[in-house]
Design an enzyme around this catalytic site. Structure first.
Site, PDB file in Angstrom:
ATOM      1  N   CYS A  51       0.832  -1.209   0.000  1.00 39.74           N
ATOM      2  CA  CYS A  51       0.000   0.000   0.000  1.00 39.74           C
ATOM      3  C   CYS A  51       0.863   1.253   0.000  1.00 39.74           C
ATOM      4  CB  CYS A  51      -0.915  -0.002   1.223  1.00 39.74           C
ATOM      5  SG  CYS A  51      -1.740   1.578   1.468  1.00 39.74           S
ATOM      6  N   CYS A  54       0.662   3.474   3.212  1.00 38.96           N
ATOM      7  CA  CYS A  54       1.215   3.012   4.483  1.00 38.96           C
ATOM      8  C   CYS A  54       2.597   3.641   4.692  1.00 38.96           C
ATOM      9  CB  CYS A  54       1.320   1.484   4.502  1.00 38.96           C
ATOM     10  SG  CYS A  54      -0.236   0.659   4.909  1.00 38.96           S
ATOM     11  N   HIS A 116      -3.547   0.795   8.245  1.00 36.52           N
ATOM     12  CA  HIS A 116      -4.198   0.375   7.002  1.00 36.52           C
ATOM     13  C   HIS A 116      -5.592  -0.199   7.244  1.00 36.52           C
ATOM     14  CE1 HIS A 116      -3.997  -0.807   2.763  1.00 36.52           C
ATOM     15  NE2 HIS A 116      -4.471  -1.993   3.083  1.00 36.52           N
ATOM     16  N   ASN A 156     -13.974   9.159  -0.894  1.00 33.45           N
ATOM     17  CA  ASN A 156     -14.656   8.058  -1.577  1.00 33.45           C
ATOM     18  C   ASN A 156     -14.325   6.811  -0.791  1.00 33.45           C
ATOM     19  OD1 ASN A 156     -15.633   9.577  -3.774  1.00 33.45           O
ATOM     20  ND2 ASN A 156     -13.671   9.397  -4.830  1.00 33.45           N
ATOM     21  N   SER A 164      -9.733   3.298  -4.813  1.00 33.79           N
ATOM     22  CA  SER A 164      -8.843   2.273  -5.343  1.00 33.79           C
ATOM     23  C   SER A 164      -7.953   1.696  -4.244  1.00 33.79           C
ATOM     24  CB  SER A 164      -8.007   2.846  -6.490  1.00 33.79           C
ATOM     25  OG  SER A 164      -7.454   4.083  -6.123  1.00 33.79           O
ATOM     26  N   HIS A 167      -6.978   1.873   2.384  1.00 36.30           N
ATOM     27  CA  HIS A 167      -6.319   2.661   3.434  1.00 36.30           C
ATOM     28  C   HIS A 167      -7.152   3.913   3.709  1.00 36.30           C
ATOM     29  CE1 HIS A 167      -2.451   3.510   5.621  1.00 36.30           C
ATOM     30  NE2 HIS A 167      -3.138   4.628   5.785  1.00 36.30           N
ATOM     31  N   HIS A 169      -8.392   7.259   3.782  1.00 36.85           N
ATOM     32  CA  HIS A 169      -7.896   8.515   3.217  1.00 36.85           C
ATOM     33  C   HIS A 169      -9.006   9.261   2.499  1.00 36.85           C
ATOM     34  CE1 HIS A 169      -7.957   6.120  -0.459  1.00 36.85           C
ATOM     35  NE2 HIS A 169      -7.803   7.227  -1.159  1.00 36.85           N
ATOM     36  N   GLN A 171      -9.555  13.188   0.024  1.00 32.34           N
ATOM     37  CA  GLN A 171      -8.859  14.043  -0.931  1.00 32.34           C
ATOM     38  C   GLN A 171      -9.290  15.486  -0.726  1.00 32.34           C
ATOM     39  OE1 GLN A 171      -8.637  12.637  -5.036  1.00 32.34           O
ATOM     40  NE2 GLN A 171      -9.669  10.747  -4.477  1.00 32.34           N
TER      41      GLN A 171
HETATM   42  O1  LIG Z   1      -8.382   9.964  -7.602  1.00 33.54           O
HETATM   43  P1  LIG Z   1      -9.047   8.656  -7.363  1.00 33.54           P
HETATM   44  O2  LIG Z   1      -9.459   8.448  -5.928  1.00 33.54           O
HETATM   45  O3  LIG Z   1      -8.262   7.488  -7.870  1.00 33.54           O
HETATM   46  O4  LIG Z   1     -10.378   8.692  -8.254  1.00 33.54           O
HETATM   47  C1  LIG Z   1     -11.692   8.603  -7.771  1.00 33.54           C
HETATM   48  O5  LIG Z   1     -12.149   9.845  -7.295  1.00 33.54           O
HETATM   49  C2  LIG Z   1     -12.200  10.910  -8.269  1.00 33.54           C
HETATM   50  C3  LIG Z   1     -12.813  12.125  -7.604  1.00 33.54           C
HETATM   51  O6  LIG Z   1     -14.136  11.902  -7.164  1.00 33.54           O
HETATM   52  C4  LIG Z   1     -13.005  10.496  -9.507  1.00 33.54           C
HETATM   53  O7  LIG Z   1     -12.832  11.489 -10.492  1.00 33.54           O
HETATM   54  C5  LIG Z   1     -12.557   9.145 -10.054  1.00 33.54           C
HETATM   55  O8  LIG Z   1     -13.434   8.754 -11.086  1.00 33.54           O
HETATM   56  C6  LIG Z   1     -12.564   8.113  -8.928  1.00 33.54           C
HETATM   57  O9  LIG Z   1     -12.104   6.862  -9.381  1.00 33.54           O
END
Ligand SMILES: O=P(O)(O)O[C@H]1O[C@H](CO)[C@@H](O)[C@H](O)[C@H]1O
Ligand SMILES: O=P(O)(O)O[C@H]1O[C@H](CO)[C@@H](O)[C@H](O)[C@H]1O
Lengths: 351, 351
Positions: A51, A54, A116, A156, A164, A167, A169, A171
């Site tokens: 990861c 991590c 993690h 997300n 993806s 872990h 997190h 943004q």
């Molecule tokens: O940047 P990440 O986490 O890989 O990407 C994820 O979040 C983003 C923001 O909502 C989106 O645009 C992507 O489609 C999603 O896969």
């Protein structure tokens, strides 16, 4: 609640976006024969050598994630936005039909914990409080920049919501221009403030707390509820009792209470179907455009896709994309389910 | 195309919704470590005894699907809308914050073919022409009703887009009230018409055909293109050469050409990643509200989720739900991919 709207198809108005949602309570009997989601295996490792979030591991950009012990922020290695973008715009044909302009900004990743295997739901309130503080630091730092007018912090969670990496997190995407959803919420809040001399979401919180029907958790500083106009089955909004425009204006106690309500919401979610509940969530502070924004109340949105079980989700597809969003279970019934789940999660409910 | 917008982050304006989309062409290098979709197994059976849409089989409502030989329409057994709904409305607190009203309407299912193994892409143009005619019949019949102001015909194709049955079919949801997306498109088209004395989508089609860059298939009556402001990776819009408000106004030849362009778009899609391409698609005729609508041009939207392969989709999550939609590949590059796929599909491209 008007008994007509407990069982009969109707539409509800979202005053924050000035749009409608179609509610079909009679449709909950529909059997599901479509796509089944896979349930994620619980994350067992506290440290995953594969990861990149991590501590001590290599990232895509060639850098190494340091040995951090609470939160850690870095620039997204595959950022959707960049700070130094040559200015430019076009309106080919001059009719407003082929219009583009360069957009600049910053995309960062915020690790919530070095562990993690944790999630907001499993973290201690004191640890979540550190996440609240780092959200504030990021928002305040970026919001103060000349080239930034909005700072969008979000998470997300779960593969179903495009995450993806399990872990813990989130943004932050900060932009020169104010994004669509904020433009819509701003227009609605301004119009309400002009007419009523009061902030829309402050008046709304008061109505909801008085009714209790859609509230499922609260503490001294925050209320967690299913909005009257919720689109996602278990959509949740978190509203402050004292109207402020961002975390920056919150007292120490309010920040602790924000951490506590975040734990309450996420822990409750995990008990709804006894599965790690996927969602996208985000903070909506007022824009950082140099104005005062007495009309704006800071709030959080949680958009979770699950509908009927850990494997059956709501699809926002055909009619939703081409017409209006549609939901089956009423927001009141979703709030009841969340109240029960909050009980099982040991979250104190004070309706 | 302005070279700046081929490689640099920017935003594009959607004049039909009056909203922006964020484009990050530099982000296509991002590796994908998240959820992989399953590829559907090809449907082998021409008749599936377990499919309620196959001729002669029992449906949930207790009825039997008859022995039909081209198209077949019936009322959805789990309809989101009902025609006879008691009228009622509420505005609790009187501040426009808890507003609901009953909504009535009709939900029907439209089988495109008795053959379980077909799709629009695999059907003959003459068979698709029968689907076009049934869309028109349904739209005209429902649109003429006093209690209907909009008729939304759509198709969810593929499990990824919430389709619970691979049998070729679509739906029609007709409502008393005009849905959100149509309200937005109506406002934008009216404003453009007032300023320019011409329909927005007619002027737009002309610009696009002159440039050619985003067009990937056309015949005498229709143009299929990736809109300049596309949100989904391979989003497509189909526009008529002669501006009409609905299929009802189309000549025999135009209806044949509509069937042909539908086959071209869907067959092209299936060649992009050599997999049955999931999508939601829908028809946007003008509202049936008794007005003339010289500003409105009939069009179709295709919203397909796949991004990079048969198993990697675009997630419309965190930033998209809370801020603005975001895309990685440019519409021009998507159109190029579609042109290549159209070539492989044997679709005649006339840019
Ligand atoms: O940047 P990440 O986490 O890989 O990407 C994820 O979040 C983003 C923001 O909502 C989106 O645009 C992507 O489609 C999603 O896969
Ligand atoms: O085809 P169905 O089973 O009616 O349902 C599907 O399409 C509907 C209309 O877009 C959506 O509301 C549902 O979420 C989706 O699963």
């Amino acid at each position: 609640m008007n008994p007509l709207f407990v069982t009969t198809p109707h539409r509800r108005y979202n005053p924050l976006k000035r749009e409608w949602v179609l509610v079909s309570p009679q449709r909950t009997q529909r059997p599901w024969q479509g796509q089944m989601e896979t349930t994620p295996a619980p994350v067992a490792l506290q440290y995953d050598p594969a990861c990149y979030l991590c501590p001590g591991n290599a990232r895509a950009g060639g850098e190494t994630t340091p040995q951090y012990d609470s939160t850690f922020v870095f620039t997204n290695d595959y950022a959707a936005l960049k700070p130094d973008v040559p200015a430019g715009s076009m309106d080919e044909g001059g009719q407003g039909l082929l219009v583009a302009e360069s957009e600049s900004g910053v995309c960062r990743v915020i690790c919530f914990s070095p562990r993690h295997d944790l999630t907001l739901a499993k973290m201690e309130v004191a640890e979540i409080r550190k996440v609240v503080d780092v959200w504030d630091e990021q928002t305040t730092e970026l919001g103060a920049r000349e080239d930034i007018r909005y700072v969008q912090v979000f998470e997300n969670r779960g593969a179903m919501m495009g995450a993806s990496n399990p872990h813990p997190h989130g943004q932050v995407w900060a932009t020169k221009q104010i994004p669509n959803e904020i433009v819509a919420e701003l227009g609605a809040q301004k119009a309400y403030y002009e007419t009523h001399g009061r902030a829309l979401l402050d008046a709304y919180r008061e109505l909801e707390v008085a009714q209790g029907e859609r509230v499922f958790a609260q503490n001294d500083s925050f209320v967690a509820l299913v909005p009257f106009w919720a689109v996602w089955p278990f959509e949740v909004m978190v509203l402050p009792v004292r109207p402020v425009t961002s975390i920056a204006w919150m007292t120490e106690m309010e920040r602790d209470d924000l951490a506590a309500i975040l734990k309450a919401v996420t822990a409750t979610y995990d008990r709804v179907f006894e599965t790690p509940f996927p969602y996208s969530m985000g903070l909506h502070p007022a824009p950082f455009d140099g104005e005062e924004h007495p009309e704006w109340v800071f709030h959080l949105h949680f958009y979770p896709p699950l509908l009927r079980s850990a494997t059956v989700r709501k699809f926002m597809v055909g009619y939703e994309l081409l017409g209006s969003p549609q939901r089956d279970i009423t927001p009141e019934s979703a709030a009841g389910t969340l109240r029960d789940a909050a009980g099982r999660a040991g979250v104190s409910v004070r309706p």
